[in-house]
Enzyme design. Sequence first.
Site, PDB file in Angstrom:
ATOM      1  N   SER A   1     -24.946  18.454 -16.949  1.00 28.95           N
ATOM      2  CA  SER A   1     -25.514  18.642 -15.607  1.00 28.95           C
ATOM      3  C   SER A   1     -24.597  18.074 -14.533  1.00 28.95           C
ATOM      4  O   SER A   1     -23.789  17.180 -14.784  1.00 28.95           O
ATOM      5  CB  SER A   1     -26.871  17.961 -15.503  1.00 28.95           C
TER       6      SER A   1
HETATM    7  N1  SAM Z   1     -28.523  16.013 -20.127  1.00 28.01           N
HETATM    8  C1  SAM Z   1     -27.424  16.785 -20.662  1.00 28.01           C
HETATM    9  C2  SAM Z   1     -26.103  16.142 -20.376  1.00 28.01           C
HETATM   10  O1  SAM Z   1     -26.043  15.116 -19.741  1.00 28.01           O
HETATM   11  O2  SAM Z   1     -25.102  16.699 -20.824  1.00 28.01           O
HETATM   12  C3  SAM Z   1     -27.395  18.193 -20.150  1.00 28.01           C
HETATM   13  C4  SAM Z   1     -28.538  18.947 -20.631  1.00 28.01           C
HETATM   14  S1  SAM Z   1     -28.343  20.653 -20.572  1.00 28.01           S
HETATM   15  C5  SAM Z   1     -28.620  21.005 -18.900  1.00 28.01           C
HETATM   16  C6  SAM Z   1     -29.833  21.128 -21.357  1.00 28.01           C
HETATM   17  C7  SAM Z   1     -29.814  20.957 -22.862  1.00 28.01           C
HETATM   18  O3  SAM Z   1     -31.118  21.174 -23.337  1.00 28.01           O
HETATM   19  C8  SAM Z   1     -28.943  21.943 -23.594  1.00 28.01           C
HETATM   20  O4  SAM Z   1     -27.981  21.269 -24.342  1.00 28.01           O
HETATM   21  C9  SAM Z   1     -29.921  22.717 -24.493  1.00 28.01           C
HETATM   22  O5  SAM Z   1     -29.370  23.058 -25.745  1.00 28.01           O
HETATM   23  C10 SAM Z   1     -31.037  21.715 -24.633  1.00 28.01           C
HETATM   24  N2  SAM Z   1     -32.352  22.244 -25.007  1.00 28.01           N
HETATM   25  C11 SAM Z   1     -32.985  23.348 -24.584  1.00 28.01           C
HETATM   26  N3  SAM Z   1     -34.190  23.431 -25.179  1.00 28.01           N
HETATM   27  C12 SAM Z   1     -34.321  22.345 -25.974  1.00 28.01           C
HETATM   28  C13 SAM Z   1     -35.345  21.866 -26.833  1.00 28.01           C
HETATM   29  N4  SAM Z   1     -36.503  22.525 -27.003  1.00 28.01           N
HETATM   30  N5  SAM Z   1     -35.130  20.719 -27.493  1.00 28.01           N
HETATM   31  C14 SAM Z   1     -33.979  20.039 -27.362  1.00 28.01           C
HETATM   32  N6  SAM Z   1     -32.966  20.456 -26.574  1.00 28.01           N
HETATM   33  C15 SAM Z   1     -33.157  21.590 -25.887  1.00 28.01           C
END
Ligand code: SAM
Length: 679
Positions: free
Chosen positions: A70
């Site tokens: 993000s």
């Molecule tokens: N906070 C992270 C960072 O600092 O890099 C960025 C997060 S990214 C915007 C969103 C993440 O949520 C992705 O890696 C995606 O694979 C994950 N995601 C989506 N649905 C999910 C779920 N049900 N459980 C766990 N992870 C999930």
Amino acid sequence: MRTAEFSNDPAMRPARERMVERQIARRGIRDPRVLVAMRHVPREAFIAGELREFAYEDSPLPIEAGQTISQPYIVARMIEAARIEPGERVLEVGAGSGYAAAVLGQLAAEVYAIERHPELAALARWRLAAIGANNIEVRTGDGSRGWPEAAPFDAILVAAGGPEVPDILREQLEIGGRLVMPVGDMESQRLLRITRLDADRFETDDLGAVRFVPLIGEGGWHEDEVSGHAPRRAPARTRHAEARPRPESLLELIRRAAEPLPDFDDPAFGALFDRFADAKVVLLGEASHGTSEFYRARAAITKRLIEKHGFTSVAVEADWPDAATIDRYVRHGEPRDDAAPAFRRFPTWMWRNTDVEAFVGWLRAHNADLPAAHRAGFYGLDLYSLEGSMRAVIDYLDTVDRKAAQIARERYGCLTPWQKDPAAYGRMALSDEYKSCEKAVVAMLRDLLGKRLDYVAHDGERFFDAAQNARLVADAERYYRFMYYGSAESWNLRDRHMFETLEHLLQSKGEGAKAVVWAHNSHIGDARHTEMGSVRDELNIGQLCRERFGSDAALIGFGTDRGTVAAASDWDGPMEVKNVLPARADSYERLVHDADVPRCLLDLREKAHIALHAQLTEPRLERFIGVIYRPDTERWSHYAEASLPQQFDAYVWFDETTAVTPLPTRVLEGIDETWPFGL
Ligand code: SAM
């Protein structure tokens, strides 16, 4: 609060400090613990190698498995909203790279992070271990179901957007706990904070619009529902929608405003720009340093301004002594015996190319029949010629004041050991043991200006040239010292130097003097309306001209969609002819391309096209190619957000462009003097 000093690259620390100050604190994040935590965690440790240099940019970046880390601001905003206290337990859903978890680990006692992609979870574990974070557990799974064994949590952060807040996550909140999550459809969401008041009651705060990747799982979207939306590369920024809806009317407005450009040799080409001829300074940009059409267009416009509208100076983004060699040639002066050929230092093709050669030939021919006072000159605004400028001052004083020349030799002697590598001087001058040469170079300039009246009596033009070189030495000395305090400071010093050189030039030519400037779009488009100004605190010549001359400054930008460009892959690398990728879907360039006008002038002023001005004003991405072009990392190396009609008064468009043809040359053993800008 944990204050572990993570192992990381110390060179990145100033960039991180700037990120926290400009992108986070200035946007209203106040919680001092969040700011300290953001200052501690090395974001570069969570990004793959080739993108590491962009770690502190104001944007999300791609990570493995097609996901994103993000934008730093959004991480800070969510964490601040969660109001985490020391000693608390926190759950993060969507660990991605592990970066946000690392920041949470600074604020809370224990962090539990879930990521659905096993590859990402493994990498996040490894990256967190590498920086020494030891209070964070990462596991693979569907985070929309929470982590029941570790519940209840004092805070839950969901880093992906779902249609609603899953009940199961609410249930895993402690009484008084906070859950922060984007909720909405797949295109856009509201960032919500749910606070658990007691066993059954929850309070909701709406924190505003956001755009996240989808939460995929039992409590989120079904994978099939999402497939049509992938890949989504810049999800956490509301303003950077991949393919923003484009009302047909905007393309229509561009088409209607577009004035087709005739051939470069047709006098009608220059005549299209007569509307700007009343200005005192006309600044002509370029979207790369190696595109033939930009040089030819600038030549055609400049010829017209010189022939018909009384402009007598062409001031370019080149070093003063190099341009002085050209100036003597075009104004039929005597060549100096000891003068080195102009523009022999990297990037040589920027000025040593066939288009510049043709223009210089024209200028000399134009001047031939004019009295000396009316001849148009060619001047350099830049400050990378420390060695040549010191030599020029000493040579000048040798002819008018031998005693002063001796003093100059001694004073400049302080810098002489570094003249081949002034960047090394900047590094040395940072240490306490080494005395900086500031006093010596400033004293030299002051003495020279102090004796102005004596010296001018010999030859006013030669005095002006020497004074300009002495100014350049003084500014360059500061520039190389400032380089180590961060790019904005040295960038600003350089652009201020260019602006002041322009002012001195205009003053030297007397009242009513008019100049044309040739420099990159990044220098001549008003920086206040670009990411450079709004996020990085950088100013430029375009902005300073507007502040000083108001509507007597005309700022004209240039753009292209695709074609070829002369550029290097690395600093000091050989010139290559590279293919320019077609412009991104979310850029201004793509918009003009889609309007289907192969080459045109767009008058962007409100008074010219009120509706077009209004519709184009909301910022989009704009492409900046300097002497380096890296298509592989194009988004982060070359695109920045800007508001085109506020940045420029007009935009010159060539849908397809070609690389400049360099003149034969031998590159001098040089140093990376325009590093780190490459522009
Ligand atoms: N906070 C992270 C960072 O600092 O890099 C960025 C997060 S990214 C915007 C969103 C993440 O949520 C992705 O890696 C995606 O694979 C994950 N995601 C989506 N649905 C999910 C779920 N049900 N459980 C766990 N992870 C999930």
